[in-house]
Scaffold this motif. Structure first.
Motif, PDB file in Angstrom:
ATOM      1  N   VAL A 129     -29.218 -51.872   6.494  1.00 13.13           N
ATOM      2  CA  VAL A 129     -29.040 -52.522   5.195  1.00 13.13           C
ATOM      3  C   VAL A 129     -28.977 -51.527   4.035  1.00 13.13           C
ATOM      4  O   VAL A 129     -29.445 -50.390   4.153  1.00 13.13           O
ATOM      5  N   GLU A 130     -28.386 -51.978   2.950  1.00 13.58           N
ATOM      6  CA  GLU A 130     -28.525 -51.293   1.667  1.00 13.58           C
ATOM      7  C   GLU A 130     -28.919 -52.369   0.652  1.00 13.58           C
ATOM      8  O   GLU A 130     -28.445 -53.507   0.747  1.00 13.58           O
ATOM      9  N   VAL A 131     -29.785 -52.014  -0.274  1.00 15.57           N
ATOM     10  CA  VAL A 131     -30.341 -52.997  -1.206  1.00 15.57           C
ATOM     11  C   VAL A 131     -29.620 -52.945  -2.561  1.00 15.57           C
ATOM     12  O   VAL A 131     -29.330 -51.865  -3.074  1.00 15.57           O
ATOM     13  N   ILE A 132     -29.337 -54.121  -3.092  1.00 17.06           N
ATOM     14  CA  ILE A 132     -28.824 -54.213  -4.468  1.00 17.06           C
ATOM     15  C   ILE A 132     -29.889 -54.966  -5.272  1.00 17.06           C
ATOM     16  O   ILE A 132     -30.275 -56.077  -4.898  1.00 17.06           O
ATOM     17  N   SER A 185     -41.245 -47.878  -5.421  1.00 19.31           N
ATOM     18  CA  SER A 185     -41.252 -46.416  -5.558  1.00 19.31           C
ATOM     19  C   SER A 185     -40.295 -45.793  -4.542  1.00 19.31           C
ATOM     20  O   SER A 185     -39.944 -46.419  -3.542  1.00 19.31           O
ATOM     21  N   VAL A 186     -39.917 -44.535  -4.813  1.00 18.78           N
ATOM     22  CA  VAL A 186     -38.979 -43.849  -3.912  1.00 18.78           C
ATOM     23  C   VAL A 186     -39.574 -43.763  -2.506  1.00 18.78           C
ATOM     24  O   VAL A 186     -38.878 -44.017  -1.516  1.00 18.78           O
ATOM     25  N   GLY A 196     -36.105 -44.400   2.439  1.00 16.10           N
ATOM     26  CA  GLY A 196     -34.757 -43.858   2.653  1.00 16.10           C
ATOM     27  C   GLY A 196     -33.652 -44.905   2.595  1.00 16.10           C
ATOM     28  O   GLY A 196     -32.476 -44.566   2.774  1.00 16.10           O
ATOM     29  N   VAL A 197     -34.006 -46.162   2.369  1.00 23.37           N
ATOM     30  CA  VAL A 197     -32.964 -47.204   2.275  1.00 23.37           C
ATOM     31  C   VAL A 197     -32.263 -47.061   0.920  1.00 23.37           C
ATOM     32  O   VAL A 197     -32.934 -47.061  -0.117  1.00 23.37           O
ATOM     33  N   PRO A 198     -30.930 -46.929   0.906  1.00 17.22           N
ATOM     34  CA  PRO A 198     -30.237 -46.790  -0.386  1.00 17.22           C
ATOM     35  C   PRO A 198     -30.436 -48.036  -1.257  1.00 17.22           C
ATOM     36  O   PRO A 198     -30.355 -49.159  -0.758  1.00 17.22           O
TER      37      PRO A 198
END
Ligand code: ATP
Length: 341
Positions: A66-69, A88-89, A94-96
């Protein structure tokens, strides 16, 4: 998606309304199916502030690529990371993430139309990378603006009780809606605790710095505020900083009396933040109920037991156990089925 041979045949016959082996209604049903299949898939994680939407998105990343928007109105802006509760990062694992702190314009509102365009591009790009886009955030007007087939920017508030315009169920994506819900009673207690935790993490200093760097008229009431200045925490502490300028805390002329006034003003600000956060949560829940009632196929996941465990003295293990059973496992099953459809 590549066209299947059958669909190609169907398309070539579509205009002629005839087919050697198939009647017209079967053919048009297959065409509709083809059209639906061609829509990009989008998972949407909805829910009130504080219900664990970000956590669910990261948990899902262990099962799907997945990538999160982001679809939280305040988290799109750069700045106030603690106050707006951005993931937080390190917690992103590591998920974009997209549209999370990307918009550098604290002094103007990002409109639902602009969000539709920016997030729409993100969906296309993520899909082109053969990843699954997951929209995560509590701003239902942004979610609505992104996913409806036809968005009319002049229809500014579909959630307004007095608005006559129905909410459309015609969507431009093939959507899987997951709603993380927590009973209002438990959520209220949890949100109050979360504000205390945010203060321990440095919310006060962050707001003091924002106040000092912002040259606006701090007296603006909420209705006329724009951008990040609307974030819960900013108006509430503006009143405090108006009386006690940041950086002047340790003046020698402070006396006990002044300290008491200061403490009272601080407590008023914190109380207002807690109340406004709870009101936000209730309003977000009622908007989701409205969308569901209008025909959006929203699957509710009840995280109340997990949050009850957080609010009692039980250690984190109990939370994880309840969360996995009540939220994560059903979500993985729903998304797996959705991807196979
Ligand atoms: P509407 O567009 O009708 O205001 P919405 O559902 O689209 O509602 P919300 O996410 O509910 O948008 O945000 C409404 C208000 O709540 C924001 O303008 C802001 O004041 C506050 N808010 C929302 N998210 C946050 C956040 N992460 N941090 C601080 N305040 C927030």
């Amino acid at each position: 998606l590549p066209l299947t041979q059958q669909t190609q045949t169907l398309l070539s016959f579509a205009g002629k309304k005839q087919h050697p082996t198939m009647d017209y209604s079967t053919m048009s049903a297959a065409l509709r199916r083809h059209h639906r299949l061609r829509k990009d898939k989008l998972v949407v994680i909805m829910g009130a502030t504080g219900t664990g939407k970000s956590r669910l998105s990261i948990d899902l990343s262990e099962h799907f690529a997945v990538e999160v928007i982001n679809s939280d109105k305040m988290q799109v802006y750069k700045g106030l990371d603690i106050t707006t509760n951005k993931i937080s990062v390190s917690d992103r694992c590591g998920v974009p993430h997209h549209l999370l702190g990307d918009v550098d314009q604290a002094h103007r509102d990002l409109t639902p139309s602009e969000f539709r365009s920016l997030a729409g591009n993100a969906v296309s790009e993520i899909t082109a990378r053969r990843k699954l886009p997951v929209l995560v955030g509590g701003s239902n007007s942004f979610i609505h603006a992104l996913v409806v087939e036809r968005f009319d920017s002049s229809d500014s508030d579909v959630f307004d009780e007095r608005s006559n315009s129905p909410i459309s169920t015609e969507l431009r994506y093939d959507c899987c809606f997951l709603w993380v819900d927590v009973s209002v009673k438990i959520l209220t207690d949890y949100l109050s605790k979360r504000v205390d935790d945010m203060l321990k993490l440095g919310m006060f200093d962050e707001l003091a710095e924002f106040y000092n760097s912002d040259d606006s008229d701090h007296g603006n009431d909420s209705a006329t505020r724009t951008g990040l200045r609307k974030a819960i925490g900013v108006p509430e502490f503006d009143k405090y900083f108006g009386k006690f300028k940041p950086g002047e805390e340790n003046n020698n002329n402070n006396n006990n009396n002044n300290d008491q006034v200061r403490r009272g003003a601080f407590e008023d600000a914190v109380r207002a933040i807690k109340e406004n956060t709870c009101s936000l949560a209730k309003s977000q829940i009622s908007k989701i109920v409205r969308l569901k009632g209008s025909g959006w196929d929203i699957r509710r996941l009840d995280a109340t037991e997990a949050f009850t465990a957080v609010m009692t003295s039980e250690p984190g293990e109990k939370f994880t156990e309840n969360w996995e059973r009540q939220v994560l496992e059903p979500s993985v099953e729903i998304v797996s089925r959705f991807l196979k459809e």
